[in-house]
Design a protein around this motif. Structure first.
Motif, PDB file in Angstrom:
ATOM      1  N   LEU A  39      -4.076 -22.072 -44.310  1.00  0.00           N
ATOM      2  CA  LEU A  39      -3.138 -23.085 -43.837  1.00  0.00           C
ATOM      3  C   LEU A  39      -1.793 -23.033 -44.553  1.00  0.00           C
ATOM      4  O   LEU A  39      -0.788 -23.470 -44.003  1.00  0.00           O
ATOM      5  CB  LEU A  39      -3.762 -24.476 -43.979  1.00  0.00           C
TER       6      LEU A  39
ATOM      7  N   SER B  74       0.513 -19.850 -39.784  1.00  0.00           N
ATOM      8  CA  SER B  74       0.794 -20.933 -38.834  1.00  0.00           C
ATOM      9  C   SER B  74      -0.124 -20.768 -37.627  1.00  0.00           C
ATOM     10  O   SER B  74       0.054 -19.828 -36.834  1.00  0.00           O
ATOM     11  CB  SER B  74       2.258 -20.885 -38.384  1.00  0.00           C
ATOM     12  N   PRO B  75      -1.115 -21.642 -37.462  1.00  0.00           N
ATOM     13  CA  PRO B  75      -2.007 -21.541 -36.303  1.00  0.00           C
ATOM     14  C   PRO B  75      -1.245 -21.725 -34.997  1.00  0.00           C
ATOM     15  O   PRO B  75      -0.322 -22.540 -34.908  1.00  0.00           O
ATOM     16  CB  PRO B  75      -2.998 -22.689 -36.531  1.00  0.00           C
TER      17      PRO B  75
ATOM     18  N   ALA C 185      -2.810 -16.669 -34.811  1.00  0.00           N
ATOM     19  CA  ALA C 185      -1.944 -17.271 -35.821  1.00  0.00           C
ATOM     20  C   ALA C 185      -0.776 -16.340 -36.122  1.00  0.00           C
ATOM     21  O   ALA C 185      -0.775 -15.160 -35.752  1.00  0.00           O
ATOM     22  CB  ALA C 185      -2.735 -17.561 -37.102  1.00  0.00           C
TER      23      ALA C 185
ATOM     24  N   LYS D  16       3.291 -17.776 -42.011  1.00  0.00           N
ATOM     25  CA  LYS D  16       3.931 -19.054 -42.301  1.00  0.00           C
ATOM     26  C   LYS D  16       5.445 -18.876 -42.311  1.00  0.00           C
ATOM     27  O   LYS D  16       5.967 -17.873 -42.830  1.00  0.00           O
ATOM     28  CB  LYS D  16       3.478 -19.584 -43.662  1.00  0.00           C
TER      29      LYS D  16
ATOM     30  N   GLU E 239      -1.029 -27.785 -33.138  1.00  0.00           N
ATOM     31  CA  GLU E 239      -1.397 -28.950 -33.959  1.00  0.00           C
ATOM     32  C   GLU E 239      -2.907 -29.174 -33.940  1.00  0.00           C
ATOM     33  O   GLU E 239      -3.536 -29.432 -34.975  1.00  0.00           O
ATOM     34  CB  GLU E 239      -0.668 -30.192 -33.453  1.00  0.00           C
TER      35      GLU E 239
ATOM     36  N   THR F 237      -4.669 -26.431 -35.944  1.00  0.00           N
ATOM     37  CA  THR F 237      -4.523 -26.663 -37.389  1.00  0.00           C
ATOM     38  C   THR F 237      -5.543 -27.680 -37.879  1.00  0.00           C
ATOM     39  O   THR F 237      -6.211 -27.470 -38.906  1.00  0.00           O
ATOM     40  CB  THR F 237      -3.105 -27.150 -37.705  1.00  0.00           C
TER      41      THR F 237
ATOM     42  N   GLU G 124      -8.803 -27.112 -40.510  1.00  0.00           N
ATOM     43  CA  GLU G 124      -9.025 -27.985 -41.666  1.00  0.00           C
ATOM     44  C   GLU G 124     -10.461 -28.499 -41.697  1.00  0.00           C
ATOM     45  O   GLU G 124     -11.130 -28.473 -42.739  1.00  0.00           O
ATOM     46  CB  GLU G 124      -8.052 -29.165 -41.634  1.00  0.00           C
TER      47      GLU G 124
END
Length: 309
Positions: A98, A102-103, A241, A244, A284, A287, A291
């Motif tokens: 994460l 960036s997913p 992904a 980042k 979103e 992500t 998590e």
């Protein structure tokens, strides 16, 4: 200057895009990556090239993307192993899924099935649980290796259902399935491609799927909840992904291209053939899902005692 910046962003993509896969050609993650490449090509009108960089449980390929320029021209198709299990399994993992990625979107869920040798005297998952509890020292299970998804999913199952079974790790699913067919292990959890062909030949029995719904490839196989054993959910998955720092506009362009092309009959046909399901969620949502998956698989790693340094 503002106008120039807008035009530059609007022009994406201006050249071919590279998708890195940390696994060999022909595996489920690779097949799904090539499907995604095809659909992105259709939507973006640019070549999308898949590059396989296998090794170290997907770590080599993932690090290639982590180190890449965050401009949208190098992407990763990763799995639940690389993006949610490795952070707990490896004590010195070189990336954080994460913080370093960036997913963009989850692409597919790969349901896991519980199977037993054909001669095991049970016909459903509830009978299997009762059998194991009646003689906790008698039964064992195989997996594709210590710390892999098939091992950790069975550890979650054992924990939630209160089972005692010895673990026998193998070097890959084929060897484990061979011993399941031969009766040297009682049971195992694995994906459809590993188990369904042997079940169709009558060599093993598939008792349940560890997901919240039945799978088109095995419509007669119930979920554990339908079998009266509660919500034990353990699903492998594949997703897209970027490094980042990739601009949000680029991430949204990639997601929108998939949204317009991914959920289609030809994609479903290939995925169903793998025992998989088509999924597409937003950056979103993906992500948040990663998590939650990191937390779940951390529990499984701790239960299993598996650790790689």
């Amino acid at each position: 200057m503002m106008a120039f910046s807008f035009c530059a962003q609007a022009a994406y993509p201006e050249k071919p895009i590279r998708i890195v896969v940390g696994f060999p050609p022909g595996q489920a993650t690779d097949i799904i990556a090539r499907l995604a490449a095809k659909k992105l090509e259709e939507g973006l009108n640019q070549p999308v090239i898949v590059e396989n960089k296998p090794g170290a449980a997907g770590i080599i390929g993932t690090m290639d993307v982590v180190r890449a320029k965050p401009d949208g021209y190098t992407l990763l198709v990763g799995s639940s192993g690389t993006l949610s299990i490795n952070p707990s399994l490896y004590g010195d993992l070189a990336y954080d899924p994460l913080k370093d990625l960036s997913p963009i979107a989850e692409l597919s869920e790969v349901p896991l099935f519980l199977a037993v040798n054909a001669n095991v005297p049970v016909n459903n998952a509830k009978e299997f649980v009762e059998m194991v509890k009646a003689d906790p020292t008698k039964y064992n299970y195989g997996s594709a290796g210590s710390g892999v998804t098939s091992h950790l999913a069975m550890e979650l199952l054992k924990h939630d259902l209160g089972l005692e079974m010895d673990h026998i790790p193998y070097k890959g699913s084929p060897a484990a399935v061979t011993d399941l067919v031969g009766g040297r292990v009682t049971a195992m959890v694995d994906t459809g491609p590993a188990l369904i062909p042997m079940a169709q030949k009558g060599h093993i029995k598939i008792l349940a799927v560890l997901s919240d719904k039945r799978v088109p490839a095995q419509p007669d196989v119930p979920t554990l909840k339908e079998a009266g054993l509660g919500d034990v959910l353990a699903t492998a998955w594949v997703g897209l992904a970027a490094p980042k720092g990739t601009p949000d506009e680029v991430l949204q362009t990639l997601y929108q291209s998939l949204q317009n092309n991914w959920q289609s009959e030809d994609v479903d046909k290939v995925l169903n053939g793998l025992g998989s399901l088509s999924v597409l969620n937003s950056p979103e949502e993906f992500t948040r899902y990663i998590e939650s998956e990191i937390k779940k698989w951390k529990v499984a790693v701790e239960l299993s005692g598996a650790k790689v340094n």
